[in-house]
Design a protein around this motif. Structure first.
Motif, PDB file in Angstrom:
ATOM      1  N   PRO A 455     127.860 -29.463  17.514  1.00 36.89           N
ATOM      2  CA  PRO A 455     128.004 -28.046  17.850  1.00 36.89           C
ATOM      3  C   PRO A 455     129.353 -27.433  17.474  1.00 36.89           C
ATOM      4  O   PRO A 455     129.413 -26.244  17.167  1.00 36.89           O
ATOM      5  N   ASP A 456     130.428 -28.209  17.505  1.00 39.85           N
ATOM      6  CA  ASP A 456     131.752 -27.652  17.217  1.00 39.85           C
ATOM      7  C   ASP A 456     132.216 -27.928  15.788  1.00 39.85           C
ATOM      8  O   ASP A 456     133.334 -27.539  15.421  1.00 39.85           O
ATOM      9  N   ASP A 457     131.388 -28.592  14.997  1.00 34.11           N
ATOM     10  CA  ASP A 457     131.775 -28.930  13.625  1.00 34.11           C
ATOM     11  C   ASP A 457     131.642 -27.721  12.706  1.00 34.11           C
ATOM     12  O   ASP A 457     130.968 -26.735  13.015  1.00 34.11           O
ATOM     13  N   VAL A 458     132.298 -27.819  11.552  1.00 30.53           N
ATOM     14  CA  VAL A 458     132.180 -26.812  10.498  1.00 30.53           C
ATOM     15  C   VAL A 458     131.609 -27.484   9.259  1.00 30.53           C
ATOM     16  O   VAL A 458     132.112 -28.521   8.817  1.00 30.53           O
ATOM     17  N   VAL A 459     130.555 -26.896   8.711  1.00 35.11           N
ATOM     18  CA  VAL A 459     129.971 -27.374   7.450  1.00 35.11           C
ATOM     19  C   VAL A 459     130.310 -26.365   6.362  1.00 35.11           C
ATOM     20  O   VAL A 459     129.992 -25.180   6.485  1.00 35.11           O
ATOM     21  N   LEU A 460     130.978 -26.820   5.312  1.00 35.73           N
ATOM     22  CA  LEU A 460     131.251 -25.984   4.144  1.00 35.73           C
ATOM     23  C   LEU A 460     130.240 -26.319   3.058  1.00 35.73           C
ATOM     24  O   LEU A 460     130.106 -27.473   2.652  1.00 35.73           O
ATOM     25  N   VAL A 461     129.525 -25.299   2.582  1.00 38.23           N
ATOM     26  CA  VAL A 461     128.629 -25.450   1.431  1.00 38.23           C
ATOM     27  C   VAL A 461     129.295 -24.694   0.280  1.00 38.23           C
ATOM     28  O   VAL A 461     129.329 -23.463   0.269  1.00 38.23           O
ATOM     29  N   ALA A 462     129.849 -25.436  -0.664  1.00 41.28           N
ATOM     30  CA  ALA A 462     130.723 -24.841  -1.676  1.00 41.28           C
ATOM     31  C   ALA A 462     130.107 -24.893  -3.065  1.00 41.28           C
ATOM     32  O   ALA A 462     129.293 -25.762  -3.374  1.00 41.28           O
ATOM     33  N   GLY A 463     130.516 -23.923  -3.891  1.00 40.88           N
ATOM     34  CA  GLY A 463     130.218 -23.991  -5.313  1.00 40.88           C
ATOM     35  C   GLY A 463     129.358 -22.887  -5.877  1.00 40.88           C
ATOM     36  O   GLY A 463     129.509 -22.518  -7.042  1.00 40.88           O
ATOM     37  N   LYS A 464     128.429 -22.330  -5.082  1.00 41.23           N
ATOM     38  CA  LYS A 464     127.504 -21.351  -5.626  1.00 41.23           C
ATOM     39  C   LYS A 464     127.594 -19.985  -4.953  1.00 41.23           C
ATOM     40  O   LYS A 464     127.130 -18.991  -5.512  1.00 41.23           O
ATOM     41  N   GLY A 465     128.144 -19.926  -3.767  1.00 39.38           N
ATOM     42  CA  GLY A 465     128.345 -18.640  -3.123  1.00 39.38           C
ATOM     43  C   GLY A 465     127.053 -17.853  -2.982  1.00 39.38           C
ATOM     44  O   GLY A 465     126.064 -18.336  -2.431  1.00 39.38           O
ATOM     45  N   SER A 466     127.050 -16.633  -3.506  1.00 35.23           N
ATOM     46  CA  SER A 466     125.885 -15.753  -3.367  1.00 35.23           C
ATOM     47  C   SER A 466     124.920 -15.848  -4.542  1.00 35.23           C
ATOM     48  O   SER A 466     123.983 -15.056  -4.635  1.00 35.23           O
ATOM     49  N   GLU A 467     125.123 -16.805  -5.438  1.00 37.38           N
ATOM     50  CA  GLU A 467     124.202 -16.931  -6.575  1.00 37.38           C
ATOM     51  C   GLU A 467     122.766 -17.087  -6.070  1.00 37.38           C
ATOM     52  O   GLU A 467     122.506 -17.889  -5.173  1.00 37.38           O
ATOM     53  N   PRO A 468     121.816 -16.351  -6.649  1.00 34.99           N
ATOM     54  CA  PRO A 468     120.431 -16.413  -6.178  1.00 34.99           C
ATOM     55  C   PRO A 468     119.594 -17.463  -6.892  1.00 34.99           C
ATOM     56  O   PRO A 468     118.379 -17.516  -6.694  1.00 34.99           O
TER      57      PRO A 468
END
Length: 505
Positions: A455-468
């Motif tokens: 619950p207190d962790d942070v997940v970063l999903v990096a590399g594509k941003g808003s690319e659809p």
């Protein structure tokens, strides 16, 4: 307009037919987009065109062809004109055809390795909020006027080719757009796409390692960026924290042609931020300008986000907008899609989706997250295929050093083997000792990270941003990081309510 009017003042040679041929159907580099009365610009090596596609272009309605040099075979009855540099000529001809639209609007162009999209969104947002301005945006996420997209054929180019760019500017002018902000990539500058856009303010954010597959060396990459400040813009706004700013200040002619901003230097700059503080919801700081101070805040965390805010305010103020209103508007900006975009899962995990796809941008984003994270940081990332391979191990080292757990996955693998890309990231991350998984399927990688997070962790999903989309092989497949995060978070909450995650506490 007639072709001779479009080429007036530019070196050219009539190779066949009448240069008085009237162009009424626009112009393109892509042969398949020709219509009756159009001009085909046969750019050598262009993926959807080039000299080898001339016959097809004529069959579809092209009445004239622009070529580089003289040794080109063209069907009879079609006007053919040779020019020394076809991309230079294309920019000038397109601008003239659409009536030099850049002259009718305030034009802002942003270049730099990182921050182009964020600054473009910020400029548009503060002008809309402060003054209700009608602003056009051209960049990574496509083209729009306010919230209304401008329909265009799909392209992976951040900065459109010059005929499309001039069409877009003409479209925006005709709809009474007062200002346009565009992202100017290094390749766009190198290939003359923005030569005739009549830029009022050119913004330089930073220069770090990226795109060496295109430019070969950092020197060549830098020189491509510098083209914006060699006669293409009237005024420069530059990041004095980056050493390239000194080059720009030497290139821009006349007193007052350069505005500087900075976070890290004590030197005399025009805009400066001090007293920075931040948490997961945003950043607060004091803005200094000409002896006055302004309390400011933005709904985005990170020192680099504050730097982008300074660039935004400086660019808009250089156009003549009220500084106090601009600073007040910063606080009310909506989040920039795909740039430190935050989603809190039903179980309380914070997920950050960001475009970070270079060593510098990944380090800055993870450093910002470390500044507010209270528990573990899990990073999901990969590296683009058919792109600069030298940054892969470096990104692995950064992710390992600044994360508690990593999931290596596919970014846009394009024509490369996804597993081979991960093989080149691994030597960077392995020596850090940080545990990591290799899950090439991006959706499954995100699922693993969300399932492992507490619950207190942070997940970063990096590399594509808003690319659809995701580019696999030659295909563009629908894929949105934030949409996948939301869907998987909801699914996992139903099956794992109250669980603490799989990362050792």
């Amino acid at each position: 307009m007639k072709l001779n009017e479009l080429l007036d003042g530019h070196t050219h040679q009539v190779l066949q037919g009448s240069i008085g041929t009237r162009i009424s159907g626009g112009m393109h580099f892509d042969a398949h987009r020709m219509t009756r009365g159009s001009l085909y610009i046969a750019v050598p090596g262009h993926r959807e065109g080039g000299p080898e596609a001339i016959t097809r272009a004529v069959e579809l309605g092209a009445v004239a062809v622009l070529v580089e040099g003289t040794g080109v075979v063209v069907p009879d009855g079609v006007c053919v004109v040779g020019v020394p540099d076809i991309r230079v000529a294309a920019s000038a001809v397109a601008a003239r055809y659409y009536g030099e639209p850049g002259r009718a609007m305030d034009m802002v162009a942003i270049t730099g390795t990182n921050g182009k999209t964020s600054v473009s969104y910020m400029v548009e947002s503060v002008l809309r909020i402060a003054e209700g301005a009608r602003v056009g945006v051209i960049g990574t996420a496509g083209s729009r006027i306010g919230d209304d997209p401008v329909p265009m054929p799909h392209s992976v180019l951040t900065t459109p080719e010059s005929p499309d760019l001039q069409y877009l500017l003409g479209h925006m002018r005709d709809r009474r757009t007062g200002s346009v902000v565009l992202e100017a990539t290094s390749m766009a500058l190198l290939t003359h796409r923005v030569d005739d856009a009549h830029i009022d303010v050119g913004v330089f954010t930073n220069l770090t390692q990226d795109h060496l597959d295109d430019h070969g060396t950092m020197e060549s990459y830098r020189n491509a960026k510098l083209r914006l400040f060699q006669g293409l813009c009237r005024h420069a706004v530059v990041n004095a924290d980056d050493p390239v700013s000194a080059w720009i200040q030497r290139l821009m002619p006349g007193a007052g042609a350069v505005t500087t901003y900075a976070l890290d230097t004590d030197a005399d700059v025009d805009y400066r931020a001090t007293d920075l503080s931040m948490d997961a919801t945003g950043s607060r700081f004091t803005l200094h300008h000409q002896g006055r101070t302004y309390p400011a805040s933005i709904p985005v965390p990170g020192r680099f986000s504050v730097s982008n805010a300074l660039a935004t305010v400086a660019a808009c103020h250089a156009l003549g907008h009220d500084l106090g209103a601009l600073v007040a508007a910063l606080r009310l900006m909506p989040p920039v899609p795909g740039r430190l975009e935050r989603h809190v899962t039903p179980l309380g995990t914070s997920v950050i989706v960001d475009y970070a796809h270079s060593p510098d941008s990944l380090e800055k984003v993870l450093t910002a997250i470390r500044g507010f994270a209270t528990a573990h940081v899990i990073t999901v990332f990969g590296c683009g295929g058919d792109r600069d391979t030298t940054k892969r191990a470096a990104m692995g080292e950064i992710a390992g050093r600044l994360s508690d757990h990593c999931v290596l996955t596919s970014d846009n693998p394009r024509t490369e083997d996804p597993g081979a890309i991960l093989d080149q990231i691994t030597p960077g991350i392995a020596p850090t000792g940080t545990p990591f998984e290799r899950i090439p399927d991006r959706s499954q990688a995100i699922r693993f990270a969300l399932a492992a997070a507490g619950p207190d962790d942070v997940v970063l999903v990096a590399g594509k941003g808003s690319e659809p989309h995701q580019i696999i092989g030659e295909e563009l497949l629908p894929f949105s990081d934030i949409a996948v995060v939301r869907q998987l978070a909801d699914e996992l909450s139903l099956s794992r309510s109250g669980a603490a995650g799989a990362i050792p506490r």
